[in-house]
Write a protein that holds these residues in place. Structure first.
Motif, short mmCIF file in Angstrom:
data_model
loop_
_atom_site.label_atom_id
_atom_site.label_comp_id
_atom_site.label_asym_id
_atom_site.label_seq_id
_atom_site.Cartn_x
_atom_site.Cartn_y
_atom_site.Cartn_z
N TYR A 188 -5.31 -1.54 -6.41
CA TYR A 188 -3.84 -1.64 -6.58
C TYR A 188 -3.16 -0.35 -6.14
O TYR A 188 -2.17 -0.37 -5.40
N LYS A 189 -3.71 0.80 -6.52
CA LYS A 189 -3.09 2.09 -6.19
C LYS A 189 -3.22 2.42 -4.71
O LYS A 189 -2.38 3.12 -4.14
N VAL A 190 -4.27 1.91 -4.06
CA VAL A 190 -4.52 2.25 -2.66
C VAL A 190 -3.92 1.22 -1.70
O VAL A 190 -3.35 1.59 -0.66
N GLU A 191 -4.01 -0.07 -2.05
CA GLU A 191 -3.68 -1.11 -1.08
C GLU A 191 -2.42 -1.93 -1.39
O GLU A 191 -1.92 -2.64 -0.51
N ALA A 192 -1.91 -1.86 -2.62
CA ALA A 192 -0.74 -2.71 -2.96
C ALA A 192 0.06 -2.07 -4.09
O ALA A 192 0.23 -2.66 -5.16
N LYS A 193 0.60 -0.88 -3.84
CA LYS A 193 1.31 -0.15 -4.90
C LYS A 193 2.56 -0.87 -5.37
O LYS A 193 3.07 -0.58 -6.46
N ASP A 194 3.07 -1.79 -4.56
CA ASP A 194 4.29 -2.50 -4.93
C ASP A 194 4.03 -3.69 -5.86
O ASP A 194 4.97 -4.29 -6.38
N MET A 195 2.74 -4.03 -6.12
CA MET A 195 2.42 -5.19 -6.95
C MET A 195 2.02 -4.74 -8.36
O MET A 195 0.84 -4.63 -8.69
N ALA A 196 3.01 -4.46 -9.19
CA ALA A 196 2.75 -3.96 -10.54
C ALA A 196 1.95 -4.95 -11.37
O ALA A 196 1.25 -4.56 -12.32
N GLN A 197 2.02 -6.24 -11.03
CA GLN A 197 1.28 -7.25 -11.78
C GLN A 197 -0.24 -7.01 -11.70
O GLN A 197 -0.98 -7.39 -12.59
N LEU A 198 -0.69 -6.38 -10.60
CA LEU A 198 -2.12 -6.08 -10.47
C LEU A 198 -2.56 -5.10 -11.55
O LEU A 198 -3.63 -5.25 -12.16
N GLY A 199 -1.74 -4.08 -11.79
CA GLY A 199 -2.06 -3.13 -12.85
C GLY A 199 -2.05 -3.79 -14.22
O GLY A 199 -2.92 -3.52 -15.06
N LYS A 200 -1.10 -4.69 -14.43
CA LYS A 200 -1.03 -5.42 -15.70
C LYS A 200 -2.26 -6.30 -15.88
O LYS A 200 -2.84 -6.38 -16.98
N ALA A 201 -2.69 -6.96 -14.79
CA ALA A 201 -3.88 -7.82 -14.87
C ALA A 201 -5.12 -7.01 -15.19
O ALA A 201 -5.96 -7.43 -16.00
N ALA A 202 -5.25 -5.82 -14.57
CA ALA A 202 -6.41 -4.96 -14.83
C ALA A 202 -6.42 -4.50 -16.29
O ALA A 202 -7.47 -4.52 -16.96
N ASP A 203 -5.24 -4.12 -16.81
CA ASP A 203 -5.16 -3.66 -18.20
C ASP A 203 -5.52 -4.78 -19.17
O ASP A 203 -6.24 -4.56 -20.16
N GLN A 204 -5.02 -5.97 -18.91
CA GLN A 204 -5.29 -7.11 -19.79
C GLN A 204 -6.77 -7.49 -19.76
O GLN A 204 -7.38 -7.76 -20.81
#
Length: 647
Positions: free
Chosen positions: A271-287
């Motif tokens: 998410y941080k390297v390839e799709a920084k604009d998709m905050a949902q990816l970070g939320k999915a990883a946290d969940q």
């Protein structure tokens, strides 16, 4: 099982290798022909020719490594050699094989191949340059060690990195798994250490692997997606007593909460390297990370293992599993939107799909023929679906045309019968050979089962044993092993001995295995207190080891989930589970522990087994009959008198 005494045409050539004037005697200092070694070599040579599987129990000191290596090299056969651990694998490749290659003027290529977790992953190491997860000061220092190592290595073997701890926190970050490897899509594929090692193995005439990699290869072939080790004309499996248990791990399925946490970590990196604009990816990883941890906590705070079926019926476990599945569904929907944004994200999606399928398989507990169990450590929970028998699957492997199989170990038979081992592996037709150790146990050793022992499950038994044996251990001129069947007893023994003895007391877990053994051997009078990992594969010769104490007969714990499932399966088939499963396994394990004592013709020492069942239960005779012919006593005073002759 067939017994075949015919002599193959190859036999005279093999016999010549082991004579006083043969190439081994000329090239190896101190080489002395041994009848048992020549007999085994002849049998191996015959197996290479007639393709009848060979099962050999070669007692300690037989020289079985040379006995199977020499015929293989002489025949020029393409062979895979598999042994029980990475340490034994390296010993075979770096010490024994080069000696024979030189002695026999062997010119074909040889290769060492380990599992992927032993090789640096350049792609993952490169990712850490951009976004390092939080590391301790020690972890950061280890990461620098790894980076300094890269320009200097050709193999990428993490075991060669100076000063890197065996359980360093950076290891999962700089090595790959089946889940997170990008394969041919990786930008470093051409430079990949694992790919190079496998390519070298595919071209070699002799390939040295370990049993875990051997069965991982069989499992990969079952999927139809390639192979890890080359096809061969012959397979020689040393330390073969380990095969049924290791095979079960690979013919079944396992899944750990660690895999979900690693996916969450890699998803966060992608998410941080390839799709920084998709905050949902970070939320999915946290969940995903939170719900994987919640599933672990649903099994309680303590480490435990047991049958999975009743645990899945608990409300708190069922709810935690449902939440994990929901987070997997959420991650799936989010990642689907990110497909095509980058290789890491695409690979995370593929891993997620595989993990969902696997989780469903290991938690659907209705299928017969398997044991469904869990193993809970301090940080992780793992689910296992293990076949109760590997015989059918392995016998299919044995049926391959024009392939030779040799199975060998110092401990395969129960008494003089190989039935237990052969049945477990599906060896319906094979040739067997049992070779006694050349050691003179009547002169070199004594076996003592002391009187007045406490019950095997008595509270504080470890402290009682240590206190009652302290004087005996103090009388040993050299060093001693105190081998225990549980960590609780190990810790009790160590606590008392450190108070009672004026000598070094080393304890398993306080340092890594290699350094503990080095300290033990260098000290010369130390006592090493340990559990299962020191019962086999340990070779300490001379006065550094003159006494081995074994706290009790090594029966598997009755609450072991795989054992209880196998016992239930025996009951359903009208068999005696104790005689069919528990007793043979305990006998073979005890033989391994006993085998630590006498490792050379000059060694002398005493074996003390503090379990009265050896003399007062009917099955005790089965254990005794499987052990070397040591003079026996029940008197610690007689043990002390024998020890006094070892000064």
């Amino acid at each position: 099982m067939d017994q075949d005494d015919s002599t193959a045409p190859f036999a005279p050539l093999v016999t010549e290798l082991f004579t006083d004037e043969g190439p081994l005697a000329r090239a190896i200092d101190g080489f002395k022909p041994r009848a048992a070694q020549a007999d085994m070599a002849t049998a191996v040579g015959q197996a290479l020719q007639d393709k009848v599987p060979l099962v050999v129990e070669a007692g300690t000191g037989t020289g079985k490594t040379y006995a199977y290596l020499a015929p293989v090299l002489a025949a020029g056969t393409r062979v895979v050699l598999s042994t029980g651990s990475r340490n034994l694998q390296e010993q075979l490749f770096h010490r024994d094989l080069p000696t024979l290659v030189k002695a026999m003027n062997y010119h074909h290529p040889v290769a060492l191949l380990k599992g992927r977790a032993n090789y640096l992953c350049l792609e993952r190491l490169n990712l850490l340059s951009d976004s390092v997860p939080p590391l301790s000061a020690e972890g950061l220092a280890d990461l620098q060690r790894v980076r300094r190592f890269v320009p200097m290595t050709h193999s990428g073997d993490i075991g060669d990195i100076p000063g890197l701890a065996e359980r360093s926190e950076v290891l999962p970050l700089v090595t790959s798994t089946n889940d997170n490897c990008l394969g041919r899509d990786c930008g470093h594929y051409q430079d990949c250490y694992l790919v190079k090692a496998r390519a070298k193995a595919m071209e070699a005439q002799v390939v040295v692997v370990n049993h875990h990699l051997f069965f991982a290869d069989m499992a990969v072939r079952d999927t139809g997606f390639g192979q890890l080790i080359p096809d061969a004309d012959a397979y020689i499996l040393d330390e073969a007593h380990q095969l049924p248990e290791i095979a079960g791990q690979y013919f079944g399925q396992s899944q750990s909460s660690r895999q979900f946490l690693e996916l969450a970590r890699d998803l966060r990196l992608a998410y941080k390297v390839e799709a920084k604009d998709m905050a949902q990816l970070g939320k999915a990883a946290d969940q995903l990370e939170r719900h994987a941890q919640d599933l672990r906590l649903a099994f309680g705070h303590d480490s435990s293992r047991g049958q999975l079926r009743p645990l899945l019926a608990r409300t708190e476990v069922a709810q935690a599993l449902a939440r994990l599945n929901e987070s997997l569904e959420f991650s799936y929907e989010v990642l689907k939107l990110a497909l095509g944004r980058g290789e890491q994200l695409d690979h995370c999606f593929e891993r997620l799909v595989g993990l969902r399928t696997q989780l469903d398989s290991v938690t659907r507990v209705e299928e017969d023929g398997y044991s469904y169990w869990y193993d809970c450590t301090r940080l992780h929970i793992s689910f296992h679906k293990t076949p109760l028998s590997v015989a059918e699957r392995f016998s299919a492997e044995l049926a391959k045309d024009n392939v030779s199989w040799v199975f060998t170990s110092a401990t395969l038979a129960v008494g003089d019968s190989f039935a237990h081992f052969c049945t477990d592996l599906g060896l319906s037709e094979c040739r067997t050979l049992q070779l006694d150790s050349p050691f003179d146990y009547s002169r070199q050793s004594r076996l003592c089962v002391p009187r007045y022992l406490p019950e095997t499950h008595a509270a504080g038994r470890g402290r009682w044993l240590a206190d009652s044996l302290a004087d005996t251990l103090d009388a040993v001129p050299g060093g001693s092993f105190f081998l225990c069947t549980s960590y609780k007893v190990m810790n009790e023994v160590a606590e008392v001995l450190r108070i009672r003895l004026q000598r070094t007391v080393l304890v398993q877990g306080e340092d890594n295995k290699v350094r503990l053994l080095e300290r033990f051997s260098q000290d010369g009078r130390a006592v090493l207190v340990a559990t299962s990992s020191f019962w086999e594969g340990i070779d300490v010769r001379g006065n550094a080891l003159q006494c081995v104490v074994i706290d009790k007969l090594p029966f598997s714990a009755p609450d072991d989930p795989l054992l209880s499932a196998r016992l239930e399966d025996c009951r359903r088939r009208g068999e005696d589970g104790f005689a069919r499963v528990q007793l043979p396994k305990a006998i073979i394990t005890l033989k391994q522990g006993v085998g630590r004592l006498i490792r050379d013709v000059q060694d002398k020492g005493v074996l003390v087994i503090t379990d009265g069942r050896l003399v007062n239960r009917a099955y005790g005779a089965d254990f005794i009959n499987s052990l070397p012919a040591m003079p026996r006593t029940r008197s610690l005073q007689q043990v002390a008198e024998f020890l006094s002759t070892l000064e």
